[in-house]
Design a protein around this motif. Sequence first.
Motif, PDB file in Angstrom:
ATOM      1  N   ASP A  62       1.001  -1.192   0.057  1.00 42.61           N
ATOM      2  CA  ASP A  62      -0.097  -0.028   0.109  1.00 42.61           C
ATOM      3  C   ASP A  62       0.968   1.321  -0.198  1.00 42.61           C
ATOM      4  N   ASN A  63       2.097   1.002   0.518  1.00 42.98           N
ATOM      5  CA  ASN A  63       2.940   2.108   0.562  1.00 42.98           C
ATOM      6  C   ASN A  63       4.207   2.336  -0.627  1.00 42.98           C
ATOM      7  N   TYR A  64       3.848   1.493  -1.720  1.00 41.08           N
ATOM      8  CA  TYR A  64       4.610   1.585  -2.691  1.00 41.08           C
ATOM      9  C   TYR A  64       4.053   2.489  -3.726  1.00 41.08           C
ATOM     10  N   LEU A  65       5.324   3.055  -4.391  1.00 41.41           N
ATOM     11  CA  LEU A  65       4.846   4.288  -5.568  1.00 41.41           C
ATOM     12  C   LEU A  65       5.052   3.728  -6.649  1.00 41.41           C
ATOM     13  N   PRO A  66       4.572   3.036  -7.560  1.00 41.26           N
ATOM     14  CA  PRO A  66       5.021   2.574  -8.802  1.00 41.26           C
ATOM     15  C   PRO A  66       5.449   3.627  -9.688  1.00 41.26           C
ATOM     16  N   GLY A  67       4.878   4.837  -9.747  1.00 40.78           N
ATOM     17  CA  GLY A  67       5.568   5.854 -10.434  1.00 40.78           C
ATOM     18  C   GLY A  67       6.861   6.422 -10.268  1.00 40.78           C
ATOM     19  N   ILE A  68       7.554   6.037  -8.803  1.00 39.18           N
ATOM     20  CA  ILE A  68       8.823   6.354  -8.619  1.00 39.18           C
ATOM     21  C   ILE A  68       9.757   4.898  -8.476  1.00 39.18           C
ATOM     22  N   THR A  73       5.437  12.968  -7.219  1.00 35.50           N
ATOM     23  CA  THR A  73       5.300  13.080  -8.643  1.00 35.50           C
ATOM     24  C   THR A  73       5.878  11.824  -9.457  1.00 35.50           C
ATOM     25  N   SER A  74       5.290  11.214 -10.298  1.00 37.41           N
ATOM     26  CA  SER A  74       5.802   9.992 -10.883  1.00 37.41           C
ATOM     27  C   SER A  74       6.979  10.633 -11.703  1.00 37.41           C
ATOM     28  N   ILE A  75       7.991   9.674 -12.060  1.00 37.40           N
ATOM     29  CA  ILE A  75       8.980   9.636 -12.996  1.00 37.40           C
ATOM     30  C   ILE A  75       8.640   8.957 -14.115  1.00 37.40           C
ATOM     31  N   GLU A 111      15.042   6.689 -15.994  1.00 27.67           N
ATOM     32  CA  GLU A 111      15.388   7.835 -14.894  1.00 27.67           C
ATOM     33  C   GLU A 111      14.971   6.914 -13.572  1.00 27.67           C
ATOM     34  N   ARG A 112      14.082   6.344 -13.448  1.00 31.32           N
ATOM     35  CA  ARG A 112      13.513   5.962 -12.083  1.00 31.32           C
ATOM     36  C   ARG A 112      14.511   5.005 -11.689  1.00 31.32           C
ATOM     37  N   ILE A 113      15.282   4.058 -12.453  1.00 31.25           N
ATOM     38  CA  ILE A 113      16.329   3.361 -12.022  1.00 31.25           C
ATOM     39  C   ILE A 113      17.407   4.099 -11.585  1.00 31.25           C
TER      40      ILE A 113
END
Length: 332
Positions: free
Chosen positions: A101-107, A135-137, A142-144
């Motif tokens: 629930d606390n994971y941010l896929p966009g990051i 804010t999503s990357i 770039e996320r990596i």
Amino acid sequence: MDKLSYDRFIKAKDYIFCNLDDIGRAWFRYVFEDGNNDAFLNVLVKYQRENGGFGGLCYEFDYQGACLKSTEVAVKYILCMKEKPPADHPMIKNMMKYILDNYLPGIGNWCEIVVPEVNDGVHCYWVRYRGEDTTSIENEDERIKAYDANEKACFAAFISYYSELVPNERYQEIIKYPIEHILRYWDENSPSYNKRIFDDGEPYNFEYLQEFTACLKDKDLRDKLTSVLCQNPTAFMELDFAKSDHDYVHLPCDSVSSPDSVVYPAVKDLVDESLDYRLKQQSDDGRWPLGWSFGDDEALQKLQVKYEAYLTLLMIVKLKQFGRIEGLSESI
């Protein structure tokens, strides 16, 4: 090779039992007395909150509600157990839900490790809530590149160990970021190798990535990442041991958790020498002191007593793992 005398071990135990809470005493009993999984888990689950996260396990603030920082401590307890709880254990299932629930896929990583309420109570300045940018990357590369393992890769390790609880697509996505980050930016043979990681010498990512790598199920991949982490491990270690008397530094034995660590063979002599040094730092009251202060405030000083008791617990557990305590049975 120096060892902690049994009398000094008992002094450490007395300090722990006098100053630490139920979970610390339960971990001591688990490691040094009975190795009883159920007894330890029955105490640990008392710190699990309704949403599946854990509270009250971090001694750098007095907030008792759920947050990722306290949940990180729970993860470390679980992953250090000889016989880990099964995936269908209610505590593990609820814990996994909270972590996801606390994971941010966009990051490609987790949200802030503490919640705003931490700032309302007594807390060390380095763990205050600073706000967060979710804010999503958009670009995966770039996320990596931006992946930060500090305090968060342990959740990827937990997910890797209990992967059957996670939809495969999400599981592969989560572990991809630390894996690719190591392969691209830590490997000196990679065209994207980032030398600044080693020039800066920050120990945190190095230590958390060791935990993550050890939990990977793919042995070939685990070995490949291990070889990368072993390329320049001393970049993240303080080799002037005397600095640890009065400063916050990570000696080789602080960066290597146990003889089973994936990097221990590469730095064995340094780890052993630094353990000799740490042995000499025990105070007459049995604790291992920080050598520096949380602050002059009375409430911060109370936190520091608990924190030093916790560090003392971690130290004697480590000494046992390395066979550095006289008169102990090795059966537990």
